[in-house]
Design an enzyme around this catalytic site. Sequence first.
Site, mmCIF file in Angstrom:
data_model
loop_
_atom_site.group_PDB
_atom_site.id
_atom_site.type_symbol
_atom_site.label_atom_id
_atom_site.label_comp_id
_atom_site.label_asym_id
_atom_site.label_seq_id
_atom_site.Cartn_x
_atom_site.Cartn_y
_atom_site.Cartn_z
ATOM 1 N N LYS A 48 0.854 -1.193 0.000
ATOM 2 C CA LYS A 48 0.000 0.000 0.000
ATOM 3 C C LYS A 48 0.885 1.236 0.000
ATOM 4 O O LYS A 48 1.678 1.451 0.934
ATOM 5 C CB LYS A 48 -0.861 -0.053 1.266
HETATM 6 C C1 E4P Z 1 -8.184 1.374 4.029
HETATM 7 O O1 E4P Z 1 -7.436 0.948 3.197
HETATM 8 C C2 E4P Z 1 -8.077 2.723 4.627
HETATM 9 O O2 E4P Z 1 -6.828 2.893 5.228
HETATM 10 C C3 E4P Z 1 -9.199 2.911 5.603
HETATM 11 O O3 E4P Z 1 -10.403 2.511 4.979
HETATM 12 C C4 E4P Z 1 -9.305 4.331 6.130
HETATM 13 O O4 E4P Z 1 -10.472 4.445 6.888
HETATM 14 P P1 E4P Z 1 -10.721 5.643 7.921
HETATM 15 O O5 E4P Z 1 -10.961 6.896 7.129
HETATM 16 O O6 E4P Z 1 -11.952 5.221 8.677
HETATM 17 O O7 E4P Z 1 -9.514 5.742 8.787
#
Ligand code: E4P
Length: 225
Positions: free
Chosen positions: A84
């Site tokens: 990622k």
């Molecule tokens: C997933 O890959 C993201 O990091 C996550 O959905 C972020 O979510 P949040 O905005 O609730 O922290």
Amino acid sequence: MKFFLDTANLDEIRQANEWGIVDGVTTNPTLIAHEKGVDYCQRLKEICQIVPGPVSAEVVGETKEQMLKEADRFLGIARNIAVKLPATEQGIRALKVLAGRGAMVNITLCFQAMQALVVARLGATFVSPFVGRLDDIEDPGMNLIRSIRTIYDNYGFKTQILAASIRSTMHLIQAAEIGADVATVPYKVFAGMLKHPLTDIGLRQFMDDWHKAQQAMSQLPPNVV
Ligand code: E4P
């Protein structure tokens, strides 16, 4: 639409996985921080053993070189790791290298369609538009999913739209209507996906009627039964 689970918690992953519809997992530094004292690579290994689909592991390095070093470590953990990377200039430089090597890459922190167009050109496996965080600043997050869907369909890009920062079942329904390829779902939202008060009321009613009918049958004289 595929479902990824947005958590680094093993109990949540095991429980949700029993439903048979968990296609992958996404993690990030915040989710790991919630798992007090856990080693990130060790936790990723455990998750990869439970879920065979893509498991996203997020880098924290600031330069392309730092990101690639972390990516190498993550990719050595299991075959189903997706690296990622942030939707930044350094992030896309690292994407170019990793995509060239055939690694799965998930581009995170996507808040505008141009970021999604650039990373699709570079062969990202997933792009993660953050719906909930856009909603938080009064910018409807679903508009971004719709815009990316249109652009990807216009040019036949294979990058999968991974709706992220999901806060509710309504987000999931809207993402599916627009045609997001995947949604990554916090456990609390996942566990609520089948909930509807009328389902509960209807079920209770059917059970009560069934028991009443059984009772009435048992009170009939034997020659009538
Ligand atoms: C997933 O890959 C993201 O990091 C996550 O959905 C972020 O979510 P949040 O905005 O609730 O922290």
